[in-house]
Design a protein around this motif. Structure first.
Motif, PDB file in Angstrom:
ATOM      1  N   MET A   1      46.640  25.153  52.076  1.00 62.51           N
ATOM      2  CA  MET A   1      46.801  24.347  50.587  1.00 62.51           C
ATOM      3  C   MET A   1      45.632  25.279  49.914  1.00 62.51           C
ATOM      4  O   MET A   1      44.362  25.044  50.042  1.00 62.51           O
ATOM      5  N   LYS A   2      45.931  25.767  48.722  1.00 63.10           N
ATOM      6  CA  LYS A   2      44.828  26.101  47.847  1.00 63.10           C
ATOM      7  C   LYS A   2      44.903  25.223  46.600  1.00 63.10           C
ATOM      8  O   LYS A   2      45.913  24.581  46.114  1.00 63.10           O
ATOM      9  N   LYS A   3      43.777  25.108  45.993  1.00 64.03           N
ATOM     10  CA  LYS A   3      43.678  24.578  44.736  1.00 64.03           C
ATOM     11  C   LYS A   3      43.220  25.810  43.525  1.00 64.03           C
ATOM     12  O   LYS A   3      42.696  26.662  43.774  1.00 64.03           O
ATOM     13  N   GLY A   4      43.955  25.607  42.322  1.00 65.98           N
ATOM     14  CA  GLY A   4      43.698  26.493  41.319  1.00 65.98           C
ATOM     15  C   GLY A   4      43.533  25.944  40.119  1.00 65.98           C
ATOM     16  O   GLY A   4      44.088  24.836  39.791  1.00 65.98           O
ATOM     17  N   VAL A   5      42.570  26.556  39.437  1.00 68.47           N
ATOM     18  CA  VAL A   5      42.376  25.943  37.836  1.00 68.47           C
ATOM     19  C   VAL A   5      42.728  26.944  37.070  1.00 68.47           C
ATOM     20  O   VAL A   5      41.786  28.038  37.243  1.00 68.47           O
ATOM     21  N   PHE A   6      43.339  26.849  36.152  1.00 73.37           N
ATOM     22  CA  PHE A   6      43.458  27.891  35.203  1.00 73.37           C
ATOM     23  C   PHE A   6      43.109  27.515  33.888  1.00 73.37           C
ATOM     24  O   PHE A   6      43.499  26.309  33.431  1.00 73.37           O
ATOM     25  N   SER A   7      42.137  28.166  33.076  1.00 77.75           N
ATOM     26  CA  SER A   7      41.789  27.914  31.902  1.00 77.75           C
ATOM     27  C   SER A   7      42.738  28.367  30.828  1.00 77.75           C
ATOM     28  O   SER A   7      42.806  29.668  30.815  1.00 77.75           O
ATOM     29  N   LEU A   8      43.040  27.813  29.840  1.00 76.79           N
ATOM     30  CA  LEU A   8      43.906  28.079  28.860  1.00 76.79           C
ATOM     31  C   LEU A   8      43.189  28.199  27.444  1.00 76.79           C
ATOM     32  O   LEU A   8      42.205  27.552  27.295  1.00 76.79           O
ATOM     33  N   GLU A   9      43.798  29.156  26.508  1.00 76.25           N
ATOM     34  CA  GLU A   9      43.206  28.869  25.110  1.00 76.25           C
ATOM     35  C   GLU A   9      43.480  27.483  24.733  1.00 76.25           C
ATOM     36  O   GLU A   9      44.583  26.960  25.365  1.00 76.25           O
TER      37      GLU A   9
END
Length: 73
Positions: free
Chosen positions: A1-9
């Motif tokens: 399992m991977k963890k992803g963090v996506f920063s948005l406008e």
């Protein structure tokens, strides 16, 4: 399992949260989705053998929310 963090406008409304969470949670391989409205981030946990971080990012962008950065661990 991977963890992803996506920063948005910056997100403009709480409805954005439901739209992103609902769409991503329906994707094969995505186990967990949490949108952090105040910090403009989407946190995910996903099976990298089923779905890639790039595919998740592409889906967020298609919903109309530009991704500024992506971090996967």
């Amino acid at each position: 399992m991977k963890k992803g963090v996506f920063s948005l406008e910056p997100l403009s409304c709480p409805t954005c949260i439901k739209k992103i969470e609902s769409t991503l949670s329906k994707m094969d391989g995505v186990q967990e989705v949490k949108v952090l409205f105040n910090s403009n981030k989407v946190r995910t946990q996903f099976d990298e053998e089923v779905v890639s971080a790039d595919k998740i990012q592409e889906t967020i962008v298609k919903l109309g929310y530009p991704v500024v950065s992506q971090k996967v661990s």
